[in-house]
Design a protein around this motif. Structure first.
Motif, PDB file in Angstrom:
ATOM      1  N   SER A  39      41.427  45.358  26.245  1.00  0.00           N
ATOM      2  CA  SER A  39      41.823  45.433  28.027  1.00  0.00           C
ATOM      3  C   SER A  39      41.548  44.975  28.723  1.00  0.00           C
ATOM      4  O   SER A  39      42.803  44.727  29.424  1.00  0.00           O
ATOM      5  CB  SER A  39      42.171  46.934  27.869  1.00  0.00           C
ATOM      6  N   CYS A  40      40.543  45.090  28.974  1.00  0.00           N
ATOM      7  CA  CYS A  40      39.751  44.223  30.143  1.00  0.00           C
ATOM      8  C   CYS A  40      40.187  42.763  30.426  1.00  0.00           C
ATOM      9  O   CYS A  40      40.404  42.549  31.066  1.00  0.00           O
ATOM     10  CB  CYS A  40      38.485  44.436  29.998  1.00  0.00           C
ATOM     11  N   ILE A  41      40.207  42.219  28.876  1.00  0.00           N
ATOM     12  CA  ILE A  41      40.351  40.845  28.801  1.00  0.00           C
ATOM     13  C   ILE A  41      42.140  40.701  29.507  1.00  0.00           C
ATOM     14  O   ILE A  41      41.953  39.948  30.049  1.00  0.00           O
ATOM     15  CB  ILE A  41      40.705  40.560  27.298  1.00  0.00           C
ATOM     16  N   GLY A  42      43.001  41.396  28.869  1.00  0.00           N
ATOM     17  CA  GLY A  42      44.373  41.439  29.368  1.00  0.00           C
ATOM     18  C   GLY A  42      44.549  41.496  30.954  1.00  0.00           C
ATOM     19  O   GLY A  42      44.888  40.516  31.690  1.00  0.00           O
ATOM     20  N   ALA A  43      43.464  42.057  31.459  1.00  0.00           N
ATOM     21  CA  ALA A  43      43.668  42.979  32.778  1.00  0.00           C
ATOM     22  C   ALA A  43      42.856  41.741  33.882  1.00  0.00           C
ATOM     23  O   ALA A  43      43.397  41.562  35.062  1.00  0.00           O
ATOM     24  CB  ALA A  43      43.016  44.492  33.006  1.00  0.00           C
ATOM     25  N   ARG A  44      41.785  41.501  33.197  1.00  0.00           N
ATOM     26  CA  ARG A  44      41.448  40.132  34.300  1.00  0.00           C
ATOM     27  C   ARG A  44      42.208  38.535  34.018  1.00  0.00           C
ATOM     28  O   ARG A  44      42.123  37.782  35.075  1.00  0.00           O
ATOM     29  CB  ARG A  44      39.800  40.025  33.750  1.00  0.00           C
ATOM     30  N   ALA A  45      42.335  38.872  33.241  1.00  0.00           N
ATOM     31  CA  ALA A  45      43.361  37.601  33.130  1.00  0.00           C
ATOM     32  C   ALA A  45      44.662  37.861  33.709  1.00  0.00           C
ATOM     33  O   ALA A  45      45.011  36.796  34.954  1.00  0.00           O
ATOM     34  CB  ALA A  45      43.905  37.823  31.728  1.00  0.00           C
ATOM     35  N   GLY A  46      44.952  38.913  34.063  1.00  0.00           N
ATOM     36  CA  GLY A  46      46.390  39.140  35.327  1.00  0.00           C
ATOM     37  C   GLY A  46      45.425  38.491  36.288  1.00  0.00           C
ATOM     38  O   GLY A  46      46.731  37.825  37.495  1.00  0.00           O
ATOM     39  N   PHE A  47      44.388  38.439  36.605  1.00  0.00           N
ATOM     40  CA  PHE A  47      43.676  38.853  37.937  1.00  0.00           C
ATOM     41  C   PHE A  47      43.351  37.680  38.194  1.00  0.00           C
ATOM     42  O   PHE A  47      44.013  36.542  39.061  1.00  0.00           O
ATOM     43  CB  PHE A  47      42.422  39.380  38.094  1.00  0.00           C
ATOM     44  N   GLY A  48      42.938  36.975  37.101  1.00  0.00           N
ATOM     45  CA  GLY A  48      42.950  35.523  37.171  1.00  0.00           C
ATOM     46  C   GLY A  48      44.041  34.015  37.353  1.00  0.00           C
ATOM     47  O   GLY A  48      44.175  33.459  38.049  1.00  0.00           O
ATOM     48  N   ASP A  49      45.558  34.788  37.361  1.00  0.00           N
ATOM     49  CA  ASP A  49      46.765  34.688  37.835  1.00  0.00           C
ATOM     50  C   ASP A  49      46.645  34.329  38.701  1.00  0.00           C
ATOM     51  O   ASP A  49      47.405  33.775  39.309  1.00  0.00           O
ATOM     52  CB  ASP A  49      48.052  34.996  35.961  1.00  0.00           C
ATOM     53  N   LEU A  50      46.443  35.658  39.803  1.00  0.00           N
ATOM     54  CA  LEU A  50      46.997  35.904  40.492  1.00  0.00           C
ATOM     55  C   LEU A  50      45.513  35.101  41.323  1.00  0.00           C
ATOM     56  O   LEU A  50      46.220  34.446  42.402  1.00  0.00           O
ATOM     57  CB  LEU A  50      45.959  36.839  41.365  1.00  0.00           C
ATOM     58  N   LEU A  51      44.904  34.191  41.187  1.00  0.00           N
ATOM     59  CA  LEU A  51      43.456  33.401  41.392  1.00  0.00           C
ATOM     60  C   LEU A  51      43.845  32.213  41.880  1.00  0.00           C
ATOM     61  O   LEU A  51      44.043  31.602  43.194  1.00  0.00           O
ATOM     62  CB  LEU A  51      42.606  33.697  41.138  1.00  0.00           C
ATOM     63  N   HIS A  81      36.854  30.255  46.610  1.00  0.00           N
ATOM     64  CA  HIS A  81      36.841  29.929  47.448  1.00  0.00           C
ATOM     65  C   HIS A  81      36.356  28.231  48.030  1.00  0.00           C
ATOM     66  O   HIS A  81      37.025  27.691  48.574  1.00  0.00           O
ATOM     67  CB  HIS A  81      35.433  30.733  47.910  1.00  0.00           C
ATOM     68  N   ASP A  82      35.396  27.543  46.414  1.00  0.00           N
ATOM     69  CA  ASP A  82      36.023  26.138  46.438  1.00  0.00           C
ATOM     70  C   ASP A  82      37.268  25.450  47.010  1.00  0.00           C
ATOM     71  O   ASP A  82      37.190  24.896  47.603  1.00  0.00           O
ATOM     72  CB  ASP A  82      35.181  25.146  45.521  1.00  0.00           C
ATOM     73  N   LEU A  83      38.078  25.683  46.112  1.00  0.00           N
ATOM     74  CA  LEU A  83      39.823  25.687  46.854  1.00  0.00           C
ATOM     75  C   LEU A  83      40.285  25.929  47.564  1.00  0.00           C
ATOM     76  O   LEU A  83      40.903  25.394  48.233  1.00  0.00           O
ATOM     77  CB  LEU A  83      40.042  26.248  45.277  1.00  0.00           C
ATOM     78  N   SER A  84      39.302  26.723  48.172  1.00  0.00           N
ATOM     79  CA  SER A  84      40.756  27.714  49.267  1.00  0.00           C
ATOM     80  C   SER A  84      39.855  26.794  50.702  1.00  0.00           C
ATOM     81  O   SER A  84      40.195  27.183  52.082  1.00  0.00           O
ATOM     82  CB  SER A  84      40.744  29.047  49.715  1.00  0.00           C
ATOM     83  N   GLY A  85      38.178  26.938  51.162  1.00  0.00           N
ATOM     84  CA  GLY A  85      38.191  26.397  52.363  1.00  0.00           C
ATOM     85  C   GLY A  85      37.771  27.765  53.371  1.00  0.00           C
ATOM     86  O   GLY A  85      37.918  28.910  53.201  1.00  0.00           O
ATOM     87  N   GLY A  86      36.853  27.743  53.965  1.00  0.00           N
ATOM     88  CA  GLY A  86      35.916  28.338  54.650  1.00  0.00           C
ATOM     89  C   GLY A  86      37.386  29.729  55.526  1.00  0.00           C
ATOM     90  O   GLY A  86      36.925  30.742  56.054  1.00  0.00           O
ATOM     91  N   LEU A  87      38.130  29.029  55.797  1.00  0.00           N
ATOM     92  CA  LEU A  87      39.301  29.555  56.668  1.00  0.00           C
ATOM     93  C   LEU A  87      39.575  31.701  55.847  1.00  0.00           C
ATOM     94  O   LEU A  87      39.988  31.969  56.638  1.00  0.00           O
ATOM     95  CB  LEU A  87      40.401  28.950  56.643  1.00  0.00           C
ATOM     96  N   LEU A 146      41.651  39.658  47.495  1.00  0.00           N
ATOM     97  CA  LEU A 146      40.863  39.893  45.735  1.00  0.00           C
ATOM     98  C   LEU A 146      39.305  39.085  46.148  1.00  0.00           C
ATOM     99  O   LEU A 146      39.163  39.527  44.703  1.00  0.00           O
ATOM    100  CB  LEU A 146      42.053  38.934  45.151  1.00  0.00           C
ATOM    101  N   THR A 147      38.747  38.720  46.944  1.00  0.00           N
ATOM    102  CA  THR A 147      37.508  38.236  46.678  1.00  0.00           C
ATOM    103  C   THR A 147      36.210  37.885  47.632  1.00  0.00           C
ATOM    104  O   THR A 147      35.388  38.488  46.858  1.00  0.00           O
ATOM    105  CB  THR A 147      37.846  36.314  46.358  1.00  0.00           C
ATOM    106  N   ALA A 148      37.067  38.555  48.997  1.00  0.00           N
ATOM    107  CA  ALA A 148      35.866  38.647  50.103  1.00  0.00           C
ATOM    108  C   ALA A 148      35.578  39.721  50.706  1.00  0.00           C
ATOM    109  O   ALA A 148      34.926  39.722  51.796  1.00  0.00           O
ATOM    110  CB  ALA A 148      35.837  37.570  50.316  1.00  0.00           C
ATOM    111  N   SER A 149      36.640  40.899  50.202  1.00  0.00           N
ATOM    112  CA  SER A 149      36.848  42.396  50.768  1.00  0.00           C
ATOM    113  C   SER A 149      36.295  43.236  50.035  1.00  0.00           C
ATOM    114  O   SER A 149      35.383  42.569  48.902  1.00  0.00           O
ATOM    115  CB  SER A 149      37.838  42.580  51.107  1.00  0.00           C
ATOM    116  N   GLU A 150      35.754  44.295  50.787  1.00  0.00           N
ATOM    117  CA  GLU A 150      35.624  44.881  50.022  1.00  0.00           C
ATOM    118  C   GLU A 150      36.470  45.303  48.180  1.00  0.00           C
ATOM    119  O   GLU A 150      35.837  45.915  47.477  1.00  0.00           O
ATOM    120  CB  GLU A 150      35.447  46.221  51.003  1.00  0.00           C
TER     121      GLU A 150
END
Length: 514
Positions: free
Chosen positions: A287-299, A379-385, A429-433
């Motif tokens: 199940s975790c595989i499916g969950a993190r794939a959904g997270f990957g889709d967002l990124l 982060h690489d795709l997005s930049g420091g902003l 999703l990646t740099a906050s709490e």
């Protein structure tokens, strides 16, 4: 019965759990702002089951033959596993973490374990569980999986702990039920569940029988106190995901909680409990595989949008293309293991269908280790902003807003507002709490990476691969005509190899010659 998200929210108002958030007692979890993102996220699993386009994926046949939510169902086939995997990915694309798939994983693992207990003892364990699953399915409940104990001193077993409440255990056995005490340290969605499913989190030995326990209790049963974190970053305008959808995690203390026997499924059966924990890990890692794939889709989506807002075309810029492909490769790579685990799954003796252990564990191990790579690539795709952008309040500051909208705009075809929203979404999703929370649950959810490595090596047929190589030696496949072969398997006398009947015949001929 299938509820809507609003009916789910209303059902929570009829409960009265003892919940603390930020040091204060919560009056109504359904109306507590700190839990709103969690209630919303869990609500996604209710509403999606009622959408015509998702019904085949989000619903299944319950134990009574009626339609139930897929995330409460018992798997009967490979197709069920595939549909569950897709359902988890879909709901997590919208909710980040949809929570209820944990219930599915626990039900299937307990289904297998209690069937074995009843087969061995003739007891009522399996029938009790079936009755409980039917109760949950018919009422479309949300059930929190209370599995991870406080554990205390990790060098000692449950029965050796100085503080016995470090693990949930039986303190008294009565004619009509048992009394339990102890703490469960990590319960996803704890405050806004209808019930808890208490299960052991490790292999128990004979001395640990009082800790070998699986049972169901209402979330507001007398003696239960829940201390929770907020769900995501509620009411934070910069939290473009977790202000709306996230999950709270709670610690639950059970203080002499009474559980009637019809809600007790395992009580001291250490071997079957071990099977349950192992099989739960397999179901849950799948199940975790499916969950993190959904997270990957967002990124992936947010990374592409941020690149466009920055004025870069990922298909034309080689270094950007490489990062985007890596992000896709990681996401679809571990998801492919989920598909393999589904299609190569096995029928359990109990009659349900279980994912293949090797592929479920490899997929979960990949995502556990690569979640940090996913963050880095975003982060690489997005930049420091992503972390340098001023807060949303400045967007409405008459002194600074116009300047920011002018100088912090990238692609002239993309508004500053859109670029800022995407940047804050990726930060959330990646740099906050919340981003840190996703990292930790990806790494340790369903067990640590070391546990997955152990399961992979334990279940992978390494000996068959050794035999394969040995057979190549024995059959002269690796010989290049340079001398005689001296490496032989036991019982082998020639490159072809002998069968049992040949050996009997040869022995008889030898005796006759003597």
């Amino acid at each position: 019965m299938l509820m809507t998200s609003e009916e789910y929210r209303e059902s929570l108002r009829r409960l009265s759990p003892k919940v603390y958030l930020g040091g204060k007692l919560v009056e109504s979890v359904a109306d507590e702002p700190g839990f709103a993102p969690g209630v919303n996220a869990t609500g996604i699993t209710y509403d999606f089951a009622l959408v015509d386009d998702y019904k085949d994926m989000m619903t299944a046949k319950g134990v009574n033959g009626e339609t139930t939510n897929r995330l409460l169902a018992i798997n009967r086939s490979r197709q069920d596993l595939l549909e569950k995997l897709e359902a988890v990915r879909l709901t997590c694309q919208f909710a980040g973490c949809a929570q209820r798939y944990l219930t599915h994983d626990a039900f299937n693992a307990l289904y297998e374990a209690t069937w074995r207990i009843s087969e061995r003892t003739g007891g009522e364990n399996h029938d009790r569980l079936l009755a409980y699953i039917q109760h949950v399915q018919e009422n479309d409940l949300s059930v929190g999986v209370a599995m991870t104990d406080g554990k205390g001193d990790r060098s000692k077993r449950p029965s050796q702990q100085e503080v016995r409440d470090a693990y949930v255990h039986v303190t008294e056995r009565r004619k009509d039920g048992i009394v339990i005490s102890g703490v469960k340290a990590i319960i996803t969605g704890a405050p806004y569940m209808h019930e808890f499913l208490v299960m052991p989190c490790r292999r128990m030995q004979e001395d640990d029988k009082d800790f070998t326990l699986a049972c169901a209790v209402p979330v507001d049963a007398e003696g239960i106190t829940i201390v929770a974190r907020p769900a995501g970053r509620p009411e934070n305008p910069a939290a473009k995901m977790s202000a709306k959808f996230a999950q709270a995690v709670g610690v639950a203390h059970f203080d002499n909680v009474f559980v009637p026997y019809d809600k007790v499924f395992i009580d001291g059966e250490t071997e079957e409990a071990h099977i349950m924990t192992t099989h739960y890990a397999t179901h849950h890692r799948h199940s975790c595989i499916g969950a993190r794939a959904g997270f990957g889709d967002l990124l992936i989506g947010a990374g592409a949008m941020m690149s466009e807002a920055n004025g870069l075309d990922v298909e034309k810029k080689g270094h950007m293309r490489e990062k985007m492909v890596d992000l896709i490769k990681i996401t679809e790579g571990f998801y492919a293991c989920g598909i393999a685990a589904s299609t190569m799954g096995v029928h359990d003796e109990a009659g349900n269908f279980r994912p293949d252990q090797i592929y479920a564990n490899i997929g979960k191990l990949l995502l556990a280790n690569q979640i940090y790579d996913m963050h880095r690539l975003a982060h690489d795709l997005s930049g420091g902003l992503v972390v340098a952008l001023p807060g949303p309040d400045e967007d409405h500051n008459p002194t600074t807003a116009a300047v920011l909208q002018d100088v912090l705009r990238g692609n002239p075809d993309v508004t500053y507002e859109h670029r800022a929203n995407v940047a804050r979404f990726i930060e959330d999703l990646t740099a906050s709490e919340t981003g840190g929370w996703y990292s930790v649950i990806s790494l340790h959810g369903g067990g640590s990476p070391e546990a997955m490595k152990l399961e992979i090596l334990r279940n992978y047929d390494v000996q068959a691969r050794r035999d394969l190589v040995q057979a190549l030696f024995d059959r002269n496949a690796l010989e290049l005509g340079k001398g005689m072969k001296i490496d032989r398997q036991p019982g082998r006398c020639c490159a072809k190899g002998c069968h049992g009947d040949d050996l009997v015949s040869d022995n008889a001929d030898n005796k006759a010659a003597e």
